[in-house]
Design an enzyme around this catalytic site. Sequence first.
Site, PDB file in Angstrom:
ATOM      1  N   SER A  16      -2.946   2.039 -18.891  1.00 41.87           N
ATOM      2  CA  SER A  16      -1.490   1.907 -18.898  1.00 41.87           C
ATOM      3  C   SER A  16      -0.901   2.435 -17.594  1.00 41.87           C
ATOM      4  O   SER A  16      -1.499   3.275 -16.914  1.00 41.87           O
ATOM      5  CB  SER A  16      -0.888   2.665 -20.085  1.00 41.87           C
ATOM      6  OG  SER A  16      -0.841   4.053 -19.821  1.00 41.87           O
ATOM      7  N   LYS A  86      -0.499  15.808 -25.261  1.00 37.57           N
ATOM      8  CA  LYS A  86      -0.002  15.598 -26.623  1.00 37.57           C
ATOM      9  C   LYS A  86      -0.854  14.590 -27.398  1.00 37.57           C
ATOM     10  O   LYS A  86      -0.824  14.582 -28.630  1.00 37.57           O
ATOM     11  CB  LYS A  86       1.464  15.143 -26.601  1.00 37.57           C
ATOM     12  CG  LYS A  86       1.713  13.765 -26.047  1.00 37.57           C
ATOM     13  CD  LYS A  86       3.191  13.430 -26.037  1.00 37.57           C
ATOM     14  CE  LYS A  86       3.479  12.053 -25.458  1.00 37.57           C
ATOM     15  NZ  LYS A  86       2.911  10.955 -26.248  1.00 37.57           N
ATOM     16  N   ASP A  87      -1.613  13.739 -26.696  1.00 39.76           N
ATOM     17  CA  ASP A  87      -2.469  12.749 -27.363  1.00 39.76           C
ATOM     18  C   ASP A  87      -3.846  13.295 -27.709  1.00 39.76           C
ATOM     19  O   ASP A  87      -4.605  12.650 -28.447  1.00 39.76           O
ATOM     20  CB  ASP A  87      -2.667  11.516 -26.459  1.00 39.76           C
ATOM     21  CG  ASP A  87      -1.392  10.725 -26.244  1.00 39.76           C
ATOM     22  OD1 ASP A  87      -0.504  10.786 -27.114  1.00 39.76           O
ATOM     23  OD2 ASP A  87      -1.287  10.048 -25.196  1.00 39.76           O
ATOM     24  N   THR A 133      11.827   4.356 -32.163  1.00 34.12           N
ATOM     25  CA  THR A 133      10.825   5.390 -31.883  1.00 34.12           C
ATOM     26  C   THR A 133       9.533   5.031 -32.587  1.00 34.12           C
ATOM     27  O   THR A 133       9.544   4.390 -33.639  1.00 34.12           O
ATOM     28  CB  THR A 133      11.294   6.793 -32.330  1.00 34.12           C
ATOM     29  OG1 THR A 133      10.240   7.734 -32.063  1.00 34.12           O
ATOM     30  CG2 THR A 133      11.622   6.838 -33.811  1.00 34.12           C
ATOM     31  N   LEU A 136       6.583   9.757 -35.727  1.00 34.78           N
ATOM     32  CA  LEU A 136       7.071  10.303 -36.995  1.00 34.78           C
ATOM     33  C   LEU A 136       7.795  11.633 -36.762  1.00 34.78           C
ATOM     34  O   LEU A 136       8.735  11.966 -37.491  1.00 34.78           O
ATOM     35  CB  LEU A 136       5.903  10.536 -37.960  1.00 34.78           C
ATOM     36  CG  LEU A 136       5.354   9.331 -38.721  1.00 34.78           C
ATOM     37  CD1 LEU A 136       4.302   9.793 -39.717  1.00 34.78           C
ATOM     38  CD2 LEU A 136       6.449   8.562 -39.433  1.00 34.78           C
ATOM     39  N   ARG A 137       7.360  12.394 -35.780  1.00 35.55           N
ATOM     40  CA  ARG A 137       8.014  13.668 -35.471  1.00 35.55           C
ATOM     41  C   ARG A 137       9.476  13.431 -35.074  1.00 35.55           C
ATOM     42  O   ARG A 137      10.395  14.082 -35.587  1.00 35.55           O
ATOM     43  CB  ARG A 137       7.268  14.374 -34.331  1.00 35.55           C
ATOM     44  CG  ARG A 137       7.968  15.627 -33.779  1.00 35.55           C
ATOM     45  CD  ARG A 137       7.244  16.140 -32.550  1.00 35.55           C
ATOM     46  NE  ARG A 137       7.149  15.142 -31.511  1.00 35.55           N
ATOM     47  CZ  ARG A 137       8.129  14.852 -30.650  1.00 35.55           C
ATOM     48  NH1 ARG A 137       9.283  15.497 -30.714  1.00 35.55           N
ATOM     49  NH2 ARG A 137       7.961  13.921 -29.731  1.00 35.55           N
ATOM     50  N   ARG A 138       9.703  12.506 -34.150  1.00 37.82           N
ATOM     51  CA  ARG A 138      11.074  12.206 -33.728  1.00 37.82           C
ATOM     52  C   ARG A 138      11.871  11.592 -34.866  1.00 37.82           C
ATOM     53  O   ARG A 138      13.029  11.945 -35.097  1.00 37.82           O
ATOM     54  CB  ARG A 138      11.043  11.253 -32.525  1.00 37.82           C
ATOM     55  CG  ARG A 138      10.489  11.896 -31.262  1.00 37.82           C
ATOM     56  CD  ARG A 138      10.242  10.882 -30.164  1.00 37.82           C
ATOM     57  NE  ARG A 138       9.698  11.533 -28.965  1.00 37.82           N
ATOM     58  CZ  ARG A 138       8.891  10.944 -28.097  1.00 37.82           C
ATOM     59  NH1 ARG A 138       8.512   9.684 -28.290  1.00 37.82           N
ATOM     60  NH2 ARG A 138       8.451  11.602 -27.035  1.00 37.82           N
ATOM     61  N   ARG A 155       6.732  -0.242 -30.349  1.00 39.11           N
ATOM     62  CA  ARG A 155       5.441  -0.001 -29.714  1.00 39.11           C
ATOM     63  C   ARG A 155       5.438  -0.653 -28.353  1.00 39.11           C
ATOM     64  O   ARG A 155       6.351  -1.373 -27.977  1.00 39.11           O
ATOM     65  CB  ARG A 155       4.301  -0.587 -30.577  1.00 39.11           C
ATOM     66  CG  ARG A 155       4.086   0.110 -31.912  1.00 39.11           C
ATOM     67  CD  ARG A 155       3.549   1.519 -31.795  1.00 39.11           C
ATOM     68  NE  ARG A 155       2.430   1.612 -30.866  1.00 39.11           N
ATOM     69  CZ  ARG A 155       1.176   1.260 -31.130  1.00 39.11           C
ATOM     70  NH1 ARG A 155       0.867   0.783 -32.327  1.00 39.11           N
ATOM     71  NH2 ARG A 155       0.226   1.373 -30.236  1.00 39.11           N
ATOM     72  N   GLY A 156       4.369  -0.421 -27.606  1.00 41.99           N
ATOM     73  CA  GLY A 156       4.242  -0.985 -26.270  1.00 41.99           C
ATOM     74  C   GLY A 156       4.444   0.072 -25.201  1.00 41.99           C
ATOM     75  O   GLY A 156       4.855   1.201 -25.481  1.00 41.99           O
ATOM     76  N   ASN A 157       4.130  -0.289 -23.946  1.00 40.80           N
ATOM     77  CA  ASN A 157       4.307   0.671 -22.867  1.00 40.80           C
ATOM     78  C   ASN A 157       5.799   0.854 -22.561  1.00 40.80           C
ATOM     79  O   ASN A 157       6.655   0.185 -23.144  1.00 40.80           O
ATOM     80  CB  ASN A 157       3.525   0.234 -21.622  1.00 40.80           C
ATOM     81  CG  ASN A 157       3.952  -1.140 -21.116  1.00 40.80           C
ATOM     82  OD1 ASN A 157       5.118  -1.522 -21.224  1.00 40.80           O
ATOM     83  ND2 ASN A 157       3.026  -1.876 -20.542  1.00 40.80           N
ATOM     84  N   THR A 160       7.803  -2.244 -21.607  1.00 37.10           N
ATOM     85  CA  THR A 160       8.089  -3.107 -22.759  1.00 37.10           C
ATOM     86  C   THR A 160       9.218  -2.529 -23.606  1.00 37.10           C
ATOM     87  O   THR A 160      10.128  -3.256 -24.035  1.00 37.10           O
ATOM     88  CB  THR A 160       6.817  -3.265 -23.621  1.00 37.10           C
ATOM     89  OG1 THR A 160       5.783  -3.841 -22.821  1.00 37.10           O
ATOM     90  CG2 THR A 160       7.083  -4.139 -24.830  1.00 37.10           C
ATOM     91  N   ARG A 161       9.188  -1.235 -23.842  1.00 36.79           N
ATOM     92  CA  ARG A 161      10.214  -0.608 -24.677  1.00 36.79           C
ATOM     93  C   ARG A 161      11.593  -0.705 -24.022  1.00 36.79           C
ATOM     94  O   ARG A 161      12.585  -1.007 -24.690  1.00 36.79           O
ATOM     95  CB  ARG A 161       9.842   0.849 -24.944  1.00 36.79           C
ATOM     96  CG  ARG A 161       8.560   1.001 -25.737  1.00 36.79           C
ATOM     97  CD  ARG A 161       8.299   2.452 -26.091  1.00 36.79           C
ATOM     98  NE  ARG A 161       6.909   2.632 -26.522  1.00 36.79           N
ATOM     99  CZ  ARG A 161       6.466   3.664 -27.220  1.00 36.79           C
ATOM    100  NH1 ARG A 161       7.304   4.616 -27.570  1.00 36.79           N
ATOM    101  NH2 ARG A 161       5.210   3.766 -27.563  1.00 36.79           N
ATOM    102  N   CYS A 248      -1.516  14.283 -34.177  1.00 31.78           N
ATOM    103  CA  CYS A 248      -0.533  13.803 -33.204  1.00 31.78           C
ATOM    104  C   CYS A 248       0.593  13.003 -33.852  1.00 31.78           C
ATOM    105  O   CYS A 248       1.688  12.905 -33.298  1.00 31.78           O
ATOM    106  CB  CYS A 248      -1.232  12.928 -32.161  1.00 31.78           C
ATOM    107  SG  CYS A 248      -2.655  13.707 -31.396  1.00 31.78           S
TER     108      CYS A 248
END
Length: 322
Positions: A16, A86-87, A133, A136-138, A155-157, A160-161, A248
């Site tokens: 990515s 974070k991942d 988003t 799930l955290r957000r 979803r997507g990079n 894309t978003r 995560c």
Amino acid sequence: MPACPMSITRIGSRQSQLALVQTHWVQGELQKHYPDQEFPVVTMTTQGDKILDVALAKIGDKGLFTKELEQALLRQEVDVAVHSLKDLPTQMPEGLTLGAITEREEPRDALVLHPRWQGTPLAELPPGTVMGTSSLRRLAQLRHRFPHLTFKDIRGNLNTRLRKLDEGEYDGLILAVAGLRRLGWGDRVSEVLEPAVSLYAVGQGALGVQCRAGDEQVLGLLAELNHSETALRCQAERAFLRELEGGCQVPIGVHSQFNGEELTLTGAVLSVDGQQRVAGCQTGVVTQEAQAVDLGKALAQELRAKGAGAILQAIFAEVGRG
């Protein structure tokens, strides 16, 4: 007499755009410290990059964006792997270790708005505003604070978003400030969300540079990249998450801050619908990893005592462990 062969350290990365920006930064830092060595980048695609039509929480989070890189390390196809920290799961495969945690970029979340809403604070967006988003955290935290908003998975990079946002499919997105800044899109940030609104993900804003345990040569190289304060903060955060047996994609948020040698760690666990929220805070002197880990564990135990375990069990039953 023939010249000594140049030392080569291969760096593994996702393909990515953001991952490559982060990896090339690590490559540049290593090259700066070790100009006589080579650090070629080897790219690969992870499961999380391939599955773009399913919500992240439904796929499961065990190495979603890291497993392929870790396997390449274990097969000795690469010597180092660069991850968004974070991942990276808090439980690592046997034989691998974190060689460095880099200095943290701004770890908080950002509100990015469609131009028609530009200048409107998150708290003033009207009922029915569509927020995108994949976290799930957000999602849980925004549902808790702003139940009148409408939430839609995305979803997507980042390209894309942002395109989907600009085309009007969403009114706003919640993204990491760090990723936007690293890609040169810091000007798209409409509002940086304070911890009272959205606690950030464990390790957000930092890079984790992984290598094989016991590879003293590589560990020596990576020591130059390790940022002590960031590492201690993130070790406390990761210990907190590990003790809760979260992942995560679970609605667990944190905030950490040093005041001298005292580290204050705040954390929260929420139900997916945002209606239940258990939060706590622990402060202690932290100058080494063991103290950071102990602080994270203490916060997890505090939240468990307040009922976090029941919330997490319900989430695991709903979305699965992956």
